[in-house]
Design a protein around this motif. Structure first.
Motif, short mmCIF file in Angstrom:
data_model
loop_
_atom_site.label_atom_id
_atom_site.label_comp_id
_atom_site.label_asym_id
_atom_site.label_seq_id
_atom_site.Cartn_x
_atom_site.Cartn_y
_atom_site.Cartn_z
N TYR A 122 19.53 -20.38 15.49
CA TYR A 122 18.34 -21.18 15.78
C TYR A 122 17.96 -21.15 17.25
N ILE A 123 18.52 -20.22 18.00
CA ILE A 123 18.17 -20.02 19.41
C ILE A 123 17.46 -18.67 19.53
N TYR A 124 16.19 -18.71 19.90
CA TYR A 124 15.40 -17.49 20.05
C TYR A 124 15.42 -17.10 21.52
N PRO A 139 18.64 -2.95 20.37
CA PRO A 139 18.19 -1.62 19.96
C PRO A 139 16.85 -1.24 20.59
N VAL A 140 16.80 -0.10 21.26
CA VAL A 140 15.59 0.37 21.94
C VAL A 140 15.34 1.81 21.52
N PRO A 161 17.44 -14.46 17.16
CA PRO A 161 18.34 -14.02 16.09
C PRO A 161 17.96 -12.69 15.44
N ASN A 162 16.72 -12.24 15.60
CA ASN A 162 16.29 -10.96 15.05
C ASN A 162 15.76 -10.08 16.17
N PRO A 163 16.50 -9.03 16.57
CA PRO A 163 16.08 -8.21 17.71
C PRO A 163 14.69 -7.62 17.51
N GLN A 164 13.88 -7.71 18.56
CA GLN A 164 12.52 -7.17 18.54
C GLN A 164 12.18 -6.66 19.94
N GLY A 176 7.99 -12.18 17.00
CA GLY A 176 8.13 -13.14 15.91
C GLY A 176 9.01 -14.30 16.35
N GLY A 177 8.52 -15.51 16.17
CA GLY A 177 9.23 -16.66 16.68
C GLY A 177 9.70 -17.62 15.62
#
Length: 294
Positions: A122-124, A139-140, A161-164, A176-177
């Motif tokens: 729950y920490i973005y 990941p890049v 929590p979701n790499p972007q 995405g938040g």
């Protein structure tokens, strides 16, 4: 006697959210503190608080990580939890503060320690960077690496929590938040940009924006000192409390500590598969009407 939360640097200890939130103990590196002093310090913490929960970023020096495990082994203590965080430094600091908030609630030390894995989701945590050429923790793509050589390029990166990753200025979207109410913490490095406050904060509909000093390890974690780091988090202790309380508690089959989730925070033993539990759904939609801090 509340469980004490410890961190590995002073810049991971954010100001308290209220007068009740305790501070954190700060462990010293082997360069500044001899082993016998580190043993004495940890012994005192155990005597004063009963349990010590140490949170440290994955970017911490190998020497300090080895020191912490050595101290625990030499004290032969099962009351020290060593929690390695894969969050960026500012996100780790937020996690440390949330555990400080929970440490004085009516949760056992085992629940507080194992709650760190739950709260991480729950920490973005992310950053705006001028280059991703040295970024190796998210990941890049090769295409993004190539674009980072263009002068003036800026990238918005979400580590969890979701790499972007997006290139600022060439996309209509944003990262995405969270789909729940958060506040946004911002730490400015050597990059001039108002993208976080002007674009990201409105898009994420944050309930407030705060500034913090940039952690000393942020430049190494992100691969550049030209950055603005940010972290969106749940600010309300009543929501944090209900989130943790909503998960079924069990005893670790190895060390008998109480825990939530799928892994013990003290001995790191995984829960047998049939007992694995996830957090209850809908908790964050219940807003601030959740039970207040005990």
């Amino acid at each position: 006697m509340p469980t004490v939360i410890a961190a590995t640097s002073v810049d991971l200890v954010l100001p308290p959210t209220d007068q009740q939130t305790p501070t954190a103990a700060v462990l010293q590196s082997p360069d500044t503190q001899p082993l016998d002093a580190a043993l004495t310090e940890m012994h005192v913490l155990l005597e004063q608080h009963g349990y010590v929960v140490v949170v440290y970023p994955s970017s911490v020096s190998p020497a300090l990580e080895q020191r912490m495990f050595a101290v625990r082994a030499m004290l032969e203590s099962d009351r020290i939890a060593l929690l390695r965080s894969d969050l960026p430094p500012l996100g780790t600091a937020v996690l440390v503060r949330q555990l400080r908030q929970l440490s004085i609630c009516d949760f056992s030390a085992g629940v507080v320690a194992s709650a760190s894995r739950l709260l991480t989701h729950y920490i973005y945590a992310g950053a705006v960077l001028n280059s991703v050429t040295k970024l190796d923790r998210v990941p890049v793509s090769l295409k993004s690496h190539a674009k980072s050589w263009v002068p003036g390029s800026q990238f918005a990166v979400l580590a969890g929590p979701n790499p972007q990753l997006i290139k600022i200025g060439q996309t209509a979207g944003v990262l995405g938040g969270p789909e729940f109410g958060t506040q946004l913490l911002v730490a400015k490095g050597q990059l001039q940009t108002d993208w976080v406050s002007g674009t990201l904060a409105p898009a994420w509909q944050v309930q407030g924006l705060q500034e913090a000093a940039l952690p000393s390890d942020s430049a190494r974690w992100w691969g550049t000192g030209k950055l603005v780091e940010f972290a969106a988090f749940l600010p309300d202790i009543s929501v944090l409390y209900q989130l943790v309380a909503s998960v079924r508690r069990v005893k670790c089959h190895w060390c008998s500590m109480e825990l939530i989730g799928d892994r013990c925070g003290f001995c790191s033993s995984p829960l047998p598969q049939p007992e694995n539990q996830t957090h209850a759904t809908g908790v964050l939609n219940q807003g601030a009407s959740a039970s207040s801090r005990p």
